[in-house]
Enzyme design. Structure first.
Site, PDB file in Angstrom:
ATOM      1  CE  LYS A   1      29.594  27.218 -29.759  1.00 43.46           C
ATOM      2  NZ  LYS A   1      30.329  26.016 -29.324  1.00 43.46           N
TER       3      LYS A   1
ATOM      4  CD  GLU B   1      35.342  11.172 -30.410  1.00 40.10           C
ATOM      5  OE1 GLU B   1      34.439  12.005 -30.227  1.00 40.10           O
ATOM      6  OE2 GLU B   1      35.948  11.057 -31.512  1.00 40.10           O
TER       7      GLU B   1
ATOM      8  NE  ARG C   1      32.768   9.604 -33.923  1.00 40.23           N
ATOM      9  CZ  ARG C   1      32.957  10.816 -34.437  1.00 40.23           C
ATOM     10  NH1 ARG C   1      33.241  11.829 -33.653  1.00 40.23           N
ATOM     11  NH2 ARG C   1      32.902  11.009 -35.734  1.00 40.23           N
TER      12      ARG C   1
END
Length: 620
Positions: A281, A360, A388
């Site tokens: 990354k 979640e 969610r």
């Protein structure tokens, strides 16, 4: 002349040499850095997928072949290669390019995104549709090792292995979501990422086999050898056990190697395949490589931004203070320790801080389990992500009346991240749930007191607060409880009553002060609680007003204003004229918070305009 100037579609990549592709990758990174550091957006994630994106568009034929990006925050290179490079400077600006994939934006975006762990499900649906229609094209899901730990992604992988459909899943493995990935699956994956024994043995084994007599004919032996090497590092080949053919791991920054792996997956005759790509990354930009968390998402002109306190900062500092006083308080976040500012709590109380990953639903039920055993869990979660876990809020928390605290960050208009991230619905979807207290502070001082109240409420309680800098009011040193269901009048007036909730109280007060100059005297109410409403206060104010206006940074459908109207109707006051200011029945696009609030008349100027256009209110 830049190679990038000649790339206006994926087809233009087909004839480039590997050397040219290397130069093109450098040009793409230079343009990404120059643009994103100016416009804001997701930098590190895009720098990490430059070679992968080039390889995908060389091996597959978009838009006929479908490339589905999970979350979509790594799609900038994809946008540049699919005819949108000239618009890159408009990224995340009002009327410009979305920061995520968007079906309305390009035929090369087959599926919109913004939330994590959706790509495999969507891609499997597309592959199934292809098979039902007897068509022939490839479907690729590109998902990170953070998103693949999400329950929905695991459900989709399980289903894909069961169906046996031809589907390609590219696992972009960089050890990060926004923060470093967490969980047992992440540990398994990182055994490959961090252990060089496999790569060394793999190359040594290939050399050994090819040096033997008839070595070129020992393909099956080489394959068995490679599987054995994988077993040394990964004792359980998760992917093959659930029905995927595994390819990799491959160096995600070696275009030729990635192309070879993708071609193998593309040409595999049956069943789903998983291509395991190792990337870094922030690749190619040392600040982003060294601090991928900070450079994951940049605000526009970050270098000039003031280091002012935000509501998230105040929330985290209050949680830290409360945690020092009460050993029963635990903090939970689904992969957002930096965004929620809870790192300070993690540092001081690591045993009472839990980053559960992009999960979640699990976060909410995990909190419910803690609450059932006498602890006081505080779940820090963005409004758009709490959507969610709607069933878990109802079934696992509120139905059992468990004292879970929902700290709902980014409530209301969030700005540049756009329609997938706007916190426009939480008042509507939470206010219908029994046992749940729903509140919103007018400022940061009230936020800390509401948190203190929630810890002592002994019922589930939600506190929504905006994504912005604090108002700058003086903060009380000592915390105190706010009576549940009690609002306050912050300005008295005789002509019109403005009942505002949360972030809209201060703009309403500013508007009321401006209206004095045109002869309109307004009462301003800080409702403070959406549920339970302060019925005594609201009915008293309504009985003295000629007109009532409600203001909320939430959808007007089923929102705060709707609850006020229902109360007035129930009490026989339905003849009082009521106007609603809020977000209309539409998804809020990307653009700065100031622009979007002005568009929906949710700033002081818009509130003044709305009130001045009430017939008969202003007499000249």
């Amino acid at each position: 002349m830049k190679l990038l100037n000649g790339i206006d579609s994926p087809a233009a990549l087909k004839d480039l040499t590997q050397q040219q592709l290397g130069h093109l990758a450098e040009e793409i990174r230079e343009e990404l850095i120059a643009t994103v550091t100016r416009t804001g957006g997701h930098l590190a994630s895009n720098l990490g997928v430059v070679e992968l994106t080039l390889a995908l568009h060389r091996v597959f034929r978009s838009p006929r072949d479908k490339i589905v990006w999970d979350v979509g925050h790594q799609c900038y290179v994809h946008k540049m290669l699919t005819g949108r490079r000239q618009q890159l400077a408009t990224l995340r600006q009002y009327g410009g390019l979305s920061g995520y994939t968007c079906r309305d934006e390009s035929e090369h975006d087959p599926f919109g995104a913004g939330h994590a762990s959706t790509s495999v499900s969507a891609a499997l649906g597309m592959a199934t549709a292809r098979d039902l229609a007897s068509e022939h094209y490839h479907v690729v899901a590109v998902i990170g090792d953070g998103a693949i730990t999400g329950g929905m992604a695991l459900e989709a992988l399980n289903h894909a292995g069961h169906l046996g459909s031809r589907l390609i899943v590219v696992l972009n493995h960089n050890g990060m979501s926004i923060s470093p990935t967490v969980g047992a699956l992440a540990r398994i994956l990182n055994k490959v990422r961090l252990d060089h024994r496999y790569h060394q043995a793999k190359e040594g084994g290939r050399w050994l086999i090819k040096s033997l007599p008839m070595g070129d004919n020992l393909w099956q032996v080489e394959q068995q050898f490679e599987r054995a090497l994988k077993g040394l590092v990964m004792p359980t080949m998760v992917w093959e056990e659930i029905g995927f053919t595994y390819v990799g791991p491959v160096d995600g920054h070696n275009i030729a190697e990635v192309e070879e792996a993708l071609t193998q997956a593309r040409d595999y005759p049956r069943g789903p395949t998983l291509v395991h790509v190792i990337t870094t990354k922030g690749k190619g930009y040392s600040p982003a490589e060294n601090d991928a968390v900070h450079f994951h998402g940049l605000s526009a002109k970050t270098a000039k931004a003031e280091a002012a306190l935000t509501y998230s900062d105040v929330f985290a500092r209050t949680v830290l203070k409360l945690s020092r006083e009460d050993p029963k308080i635990v903090s939970i976040t689904p992969a957002m320790p930096e965004g929620s500012c809870l790192n300070i709590v993690k540092h001081e109380f690591p045993d009472r801080f839990f980053d559960v990953g992009i999960c979640e639903q699990h976060a909410i039920t995990f909190a419910a389990g803690l609450a059932a055993q006498g602890f006081k869990p505080i779940v820090a979660i963005y409004s758009t992500f709490l959507q969610r876990a709607f069933d878990q809020v109802i079934h696992d928390v509120c139905l059992q009346d468990l004292p879970v605290i929902f700290a709902i960050d980014r409530a209301g208009i969030v700005g540049d991240d756009g329609k997938t991230h706007q916190g426009a619905f939480d008042i509507s979807y939470l206010s219908m749930i029994p046992n749940l207290i729903v509140s919103a502070p007018k400022d940061e001082n009230e936020l800390q007191h509401l948190l203190y109240t929630a810890v002592r409420a002994e019922h589930p309680m939600a506190i929504r607060y905006p994504r912005c800098q604090v108002t700058g009011v003086e903060m009380d040193a000592a915390l105190h409880e706010i009576p549940v269901g009690k609002g306050e009048i912050v300005r008295e007036g005789k002509d019109i009553a403005i009942i505002a909730i949360g972030s809209m109280v201060m703009p309403a007060l500013e508007a009321a002060n401006e209206l004095v100059s045109v002869g309109v005297d307004a009462t301003v109410v800080n409702a403070r609680f959406v549920k339970p409403l302060d019925t005594e206060l609201i009915l008293g104010v309504a009985s003295r007003a000629r007109q009532l206006i409600t203001i909320e940074e939430n959808s007007v459908i089923g929102g705060f204003g709707s609850m006020i109207t229902a109360l007035l109707r129930k009490e026989g006051m339905s003849n009082l004229p009521v106007r609603y200011l809020g977000i209309p029945d539409e998804f809020v696009e990307h653009g700065s918070q100031a622009i979007m609030r002005a568009k929906y008349k949710l700033d002081a100027k818009g509130i003044v305009w709305e009130i001045l256009n009430i017939p008969g209110l202003v007499t000249v």
